[in-house]
Motif scaffolding. Structure first.
Motif, PDB file in Angstrom:
ATOM      1  N   GLN A   1      23.410 104.606  70.951  1.00 37.19           N
ATOM      2  CA  GLN A   1      23.813 105.617  71.941  1.00 37.19           C
ATOM      3  C   GLN A   1      23.556 105.102  73.345  1.00 37.19           C
ATOM      4  O   GLN A   1      22.635 104.321  73.556  1.00 37.19           O
ATOM      5  CB  GLN A   1      23.015 106.911  71.704  1.00 37.19           C
ATOM      6  CG  GLN A   1      23.277 108.023  72.696  1.00 37.19           C
ATOM      7  CD  GLN A   1      22.457 107.944  73.971  1.00 37.19           C
ATOM      8  OE1 GLN A   1      21.494 107.208  74.052  1.00 37.19           O
ATOM      9  NE2 GLN A   1      22.867 108.683  74.981  1.00 37.19           N
TER      10      GLN A   1
ATOM     11  N   ASP B   1      29.522 107.022  72.694  1.00 41.94           N
ATOM     12  CA  ASP B   1      29.959 108.411  72.512  1.00 41.94           C
ATOM     13  C   ASP B   1      31.323 108.475  71.828  1.00 41.94           C
ATOM     14  O   ASP B   1      31.566 109.320  70.974  1.00 41.94           O
ATOM     15  CB  ASP B   1      30.055 109.119  73.870  1.00 41.94           C
ATOM     16  CG  ASP B   1      28.699 109.586  74.371  1.00 41.94           C
ATOM     17  OD1 ASP B   1      27.725 109.567  73.589  1.00 41.94           O
ATOM     18  OD2 ASP B   1      28.604 109.966  75.557  1.00 41.94           O
TER      19      ASP B   1
ATOM     20  N   ALA C   1      31.051 107.813  68.163  1.00 39.71           N
ATOM     21  CA  ALA C   1      30.245 108.773  67.411  1.00 39.71           C
ATOM     22  C   ALA C   1      30.812 110.184  67.458  1.00 39.71           C
ATOM     23  O   ALA C   1      30.765 110.912  66.476  1.00 39.71           O
ATOM     24  CB  ALA C   1      28.820 108.792  67.951  1.00 39.71           C
ATOM     25  N   VAL C   2      31.343 110.575  68.606  1.00 33.29           N
ATOM     26  CA  VAL C   2      31.695 111.979  68.811  1.00 33.29           C
ATOM     27  C   VAL C   2      33.205 112.179  68.940  1.00 33.29           C
ATOM     28  O   VAL C   2      33.801 112.987  68.233  1.00 33.29           O
ATOM     29  CB  VAL C   2      30.998 112.531  70.087  1.00 33.29           C
ATOM     30  CG1 VAL C   2      31.339 113.996  70.280  1.00 33.29           C
ATOM     31  CG2 VAL C   2      29.494 112.340  69.994  1.00 33.29           C
TER      32      VAL C   2
ATOM     33  N   TYR D   1      23.078 111.548  67.488  1.00 33.58           N
ATOM     34  CA  TYR D   1      24.359 111.950  66.910  1.00 33.58           C
ATOM     35  C   TYR D   1      24.183 112.600  65.539  1.00 33.58           C
ATOM     36  O   TYR D   1      25.162 112.809  64.816  1.00 33.58           O
ATOM     37  CB  TYR D   1      25.285 110.748  66.795  1.00 33.58           C
ATOM     38  CG  TYR D   1      25.617 110.058  68.104  1.00 33.58           C
ATOM     39  CD1 TYR D   1      26.087 110.785  69.199  1.00 33.58           C
ATOM     40  CD2 TYR D   1      25.472 108.685  68.246  1.00 33.58           C
ATOM     41  CE1 TYR D   1      26.398 110.159  70.391  1.00 33.58           C
ATOM     42  CE2 TYR D   1      25.790 108.045  69.443  1.00 33.58           C
ATOM     43  CZ  TYR D   1      26.249 108.783  70.505  1.00 33.58           C
ATOM     44  OH  TYR D   1      26.572 108.160  71.682  1.00 33.58           O
TER      45      TYR D   1
END
Lengths: 711, 232
Positions: free
Chosen positions: A105, A111, A114-115, A148
């Protein structure tokens, strides 16, 4: 289970195969690990020297690139750490490369993977791809690994945590091709470590026999890893009731005997915590100091992003004050890199340094014994050769992650799913325009009202009848020169609406570091707050005939908070002819003057709520909501929500509720506002009546707009 | 471990466990972590026994555990009071928090919190010193007094509290309760940022003259946003 048996068989057969080849981090750690080499005779007095290399707090900085400014940053990134690693390997053919956590991260790239566009099981995170290419020997965890959530961590490390409700996708997921360990985190339900708590890395190193001849010796490097117990607070949503964290010292004391029994000749702690010599408690955040003395031979630490020991290059930065202030009784040698006699290194962060403990051990009494006097420690930076020349980037890393890098940059330009019929700019924010501010305030109010309305906390829920208002500032308004202004969707109009992009919330809300917070205050606090904001204006003397600057400096313009309530129910005027501290007049909420004892909840950011700007009484003592969500995200989510509902934001609904104006005054001489040149037409079309004319440029290139305070 | 279970069994039979060896404070804290993190009833019961036997750390840790349970407020108060009266600074801090913070059906009593925060601060609890500074700064429970506030913030800063360092940097910058001292203000801001106080990272980034440093400070603040949201 199967993997480990195969692996162990391979180890027995070959004797020295790296654990790295197995590509799996199944946590069947209780399986047998390599025994001390049988039948190999090492002569007493044999000496071996090897390098323990450390990276820490990489935070997904694979390239020398800053995704927040979308610009190259040659001071960081693994593509340059790679060059340090390769040079260190040439210098130290006996070596082990380890990482101390906070890997996945930290950047927009992290990001994204992961997101925004979660990587599938079949993929490997960009940062892990780079680590695999660099042939790391082992890694530990950091607190940010949990950001996450556990399912994601389980997938990207290909590790089954045995936690109910946390399932790893079936099959082998892309993951580090080296063992990951974590010694002080267990599953609540299983009572067992979620990662293997330690690993033994059998390595064959060149050593020197007492007669001076070169011999191969097998050395088992044992690794452990520790994270701060505070992960349970910082990631409580992800972790509460699922994992438990014990103190580093207790975990070390539990596993060191096992590690020794399994043949570890040297034990290395990957401790994701700084050096705090205050008395040990398992509850403390920075526990690394207390690992010295537990039987650990070397400490690779991190978390606090410091350089330890002090850099050895020419012109190295002074020792960090927090390290310099350590008491002598702590026995921390920050020049040579020892903590209570144990060699210790911290390699700053973002790949900016490579920690190198060049360790010497002598075979004595049938075992390897550390030689602190023949052990050196270095935290080596990009300019280590001569203090000025940066190491070159390793082109292999950039080509390895080119796709992910380009996807991250392209992501910022994707459509957000909402159009605007007005230009959102800060050119005239200081004379009442709210086109770049109102949406931020609306988003913050929406968030806080929802937060309170849905809160299960009885205290917070009891605040539901208190008015929620919001403030935000023109963050980007001339601080860095005449081109430094917010201008989103230039030229947008009802006839020609413009589609917003993913990056635009970041233009409206400049600071990506801010978390949303809310404070509960009184009417008197609100007045004092507004007075503080109004200090941004110079005091205008109506009788003066010479030119007067309305805003003498943009240096702290981020402290010019503009307040707003839904339906523009909160309005106020600023009398710039009065001295600072007595300028706010006609402060009205819902048609009634604001009384000192009235209650308000103000949606703002963590900077202001925590004392930033020194607003009287706003110092962290009145904060009622500390949100884990970024203000930028709040704005983005609000825009998307409006987009889903109506497809658009409009000047009428989102950009023209001018909550404040100047108390009208006629001045004898000119009053000017410095702003970017060429925007008089925008002021006119937006109806900012006070902007009378555009004058010439000043020495810095700002246009001097004349302001009519009687309008 | 086996001994402990044997002891629990004995306890049931004899309603007492007099032979249980007194664990060290660190062991009791580890026990409390197990009780809190795992919701482990056996650990909690052991804490209760140790607290009843007068172990100050057990009283404190159980009090902290109970503070999270509104229904156990009276027990939390009793235990924290016991431990604080025995000189436990952490317990005194938590007692101050219990009195100062709003709770359902309870009127906050900052004036009652003050002496406990004072005990705690004098015992080295940085957050207690910060609260004293904030209370004096805002006239919450005590008369507003900038000089008194600055003294407590000073102690909190010396004890390592980043929030206090940051507020104190403004006090020195603007001469609030102390004589103006821009150099000291700057040093305190650096220290607060070094300790990761988010507003300090931002303030330093926005005021430093070095653009690379500004960029790195904002990058760090952004990167640590996810863990700093409730850290201070």
């Amino acid at each position: 289970m199967k993997t480990n048996q195969v692996m162990v068989a391979a180890l027995v057969a070959v004797g020295l195969v790296s654990l790295g080849g197995c590509g799996s981090n199944d946590n069947n750690w209780a399986e047998p690990t390599p025994q001390p080499p049988a039948g190999t005779k090492i002569a007493e007095g044999t000496t071996v020297t090897f390098a323990l290399m450390e990276t820490t707090d990489l935070h997904s900085n694979v390239l020398s690139y800053n995704y927040y400014s979308l610009a190259e940053d040659t001071s960081l990134g693994m593509e340059r750490t790679s060059t340090l690693i390769q040079a260190a390997r040439v210098e130290n053919p006996n070596n082990v490369l380890l990482d101390d956590g906070d890997v996945i991260q930290g950047t927009l790239l992290g990001d994204l993977q992961a997101v925004t566009a979660p990587i599938p099981c079949s993929g490997t995170l960009a940062v892990h791809k780079a680590m695999n290419a660099l042939k790391y020997d082992g890694g530990g965890m950091g607190n940010h690994e949990f950001n996450y959530g556990l399912p994601f961590l389980s997938q990207v490390t290909n590790t089954d945590f045995n936690i109910p409700g946390v399932t790893k996708p079936t099959g082998t997921c892309g993951a580090p091709a080296f063992p990951l360990v974590l010694s002080n985190v267990t599953g609540v339900a299983s009572g067992k470590p979620i990662f293997q708590p330690y690993a033994v890395l059998p390595r064959t190193f060149k050593a020197t026999a007492p007669d001076g001849s070169s011999v191969d010796v097998k050395l088992n490097v044992g690794i452990m890893s520790f994270v701060p117990p505070q992960i349970l607070e910082w990631d409580q949503k992800n972790l509460a009731g699922k994992v438990a964290v014990s103190g580093a010292k207790e975990a070390a004391q539990q596993y060191i005997p096992e590690l020794r029994a399994k043949g570890a000749d040297v034990i290395v702690a990957l401790s994701h915590g700084g050096l705090d010599p205050s008395p040990y408690s398992p509850k403390m955040e920075n526990q690394s100091y207390h690992l010295a003395g537990t039987g650990i031979d070397a400490l690779l630490v991190g978390h606090s992003h410091l350089i330890f020991p002090k850099g050895k290059e020419t012109g190295a930065a002074a020792l960090d004050p927090s390290l310099a202030a350590l008491p002598a009784s702590a026995n921390i040698d920050a020049i040579n890199g020892f903590v209570n006699g144990v060699p210790t290194v911290m390699a700053q962060s973002w790949g900016r340094r490579l920690g190198i403990i060049k360790m010497t051990m002598v075979y004595q009494g049938g075992k390897w014994v550390t030689q602190p006097t023949k052990t050196t420690v270095e935290s080596r930076g990009f300019k280590y050769t001569d203090g000025t020349t940066l190491v070159k980037a390793d082109p292999a890393i950039a080509s390895l992650v080119a796709t992910e890098h380009e996807a991250t940059i392209a992501y910022a330009k994707q459509p957000l799913g909402v159009t605007t019929d007005f230009e959102m700019s800060s050119y005239f924010s200081l004379v009442g325009d709210v086109s770049a501010i109102q949406l931020v305030n609306q988003a913050q109010i929406d968030y806080v009202k929802n937060f309170i309305g849905t809160s299960t906390d009885p205290v917070l829920a009891s605040y539901k009848n208190i008015p929620v208002i919001s403030c935000s500032a023109p963050f980007k308004a001339g601080r860095n020169g005449p081109s430094d202004f917010t201008d989103v969707a230039p030229g947008a109009s009802a006839a020609a609406p413009v589609g917003l992009q993913v990056r635009n919330p970041g233009d409206l809300y400049l600071y990506s570091n801010n978390n949303l917070q809310a404070v509960k205050i009184k009417g008197a606090d609100l007045k004092a707050w507004l007075e503080t904001s109004a200090k941004q204006f110079g005091q205008i003397d109506p009788a003066k005939t010479v030119e007067q600057d309305l805003v003498p400096s943009y240096g702290t313009i981020y402290n010019y908070d503009v307040f707003y309530a839904e339906n523009n129910a909160l309005t106020y005027q600023i009398d710039v002819t009065k001295p600072a501290g007595s300028r706010i007049v006609n402060l009205v909420y819902q048609g009634k003057p604001v009384a000192d004892a009235d209650d308000f909840i103000v949606a703002t950011n963590d900077y202001r709520a925590g004392g930033g700007g020194n607003v009287p009484g706003i110092d962290g003592s009145k904060t009622i909501i500390k949100s884990p969500d970024a203000n930028q995200t709040v704005v983005s989510n609000y825009l998307q929500k409006v987009g889903k509902a109506s497809g658009k934001v409009t000047l009428t609904g989102n950009g023209s509720a001018r909550s404040w104006s100047f108390a009208k005054v006629k001045t004898a001489g000119p009053v000017i506002l410095r702003s970017a040149p060429g925007h008089l037409a925008l002021a006119r079309s937006s109806g900012i009546a006070a902007v009378a004319a555009e004058g010439g440029l000043d020495a810095s290139g700002f246009a001097k707009y004349s302001i009519d305070l009687s309008k | 471990m086996a001994l402990r279970f044997a002891c629990v069994a004995l306890l049931a039979a004899l309603a007492g466990c007099g032979h249980e060896a007194m664990p060290t404070p660190t062991q009791i804290e580890a026990l409390a972590m197990t009780a809190a993190q795992r919701g482990d009833p056996a650990s909690e019961q052991r804490l209760q026994r140790l607290a009843a036997q007068g172990a100050t750390v057990a009283q404190r840790e159980l009090g902290i555990l109970y503070r999270a349970r509104p229904a156990a407020r009276a027990d939390a108060e009793r235990l924290l009071l016991q431990a604080a009266q025995a000189g436990d600074a952490q317990a005194a801090f938590h007692l101050g928090e219990l009195y100062r913070l709003p709770a359902a059906g309870v009127t906050p009593d900052p004036a009652a919190a003050w002496p406990w925060y004072q005990h705690a601060a004098e015992g080295g609890q940085a957050k207690a010193a910060l609260q004293l500074g904030l209370m004096a700064k805002n006239g919450n429970g005590v008369p507003r007094d900038a000089a008194v506030a600055a003294r407590w913030l000073q102690l909190a800063a010396e004890l390592g509290n980043a929030h206090a360092m940051f507020l104190l940097s403004y006090a020195y910058r603007d001469g609030e309760g102390v004589a103006r001292d821009p150099a000291r203000a700057a040093a305190l801001l650096e220290e607060a940022a070094e300790h990761e106080y988010p507003p300090a990272l931002q303030e330093l980034a926005l005021t430093t003259q070095d653009p690379t440093r500004a960029g790195h400070l904002m990058k760090e603040a952004t990167e640590h946003r996810r863990n700093n949201w409730n850290r201070f």
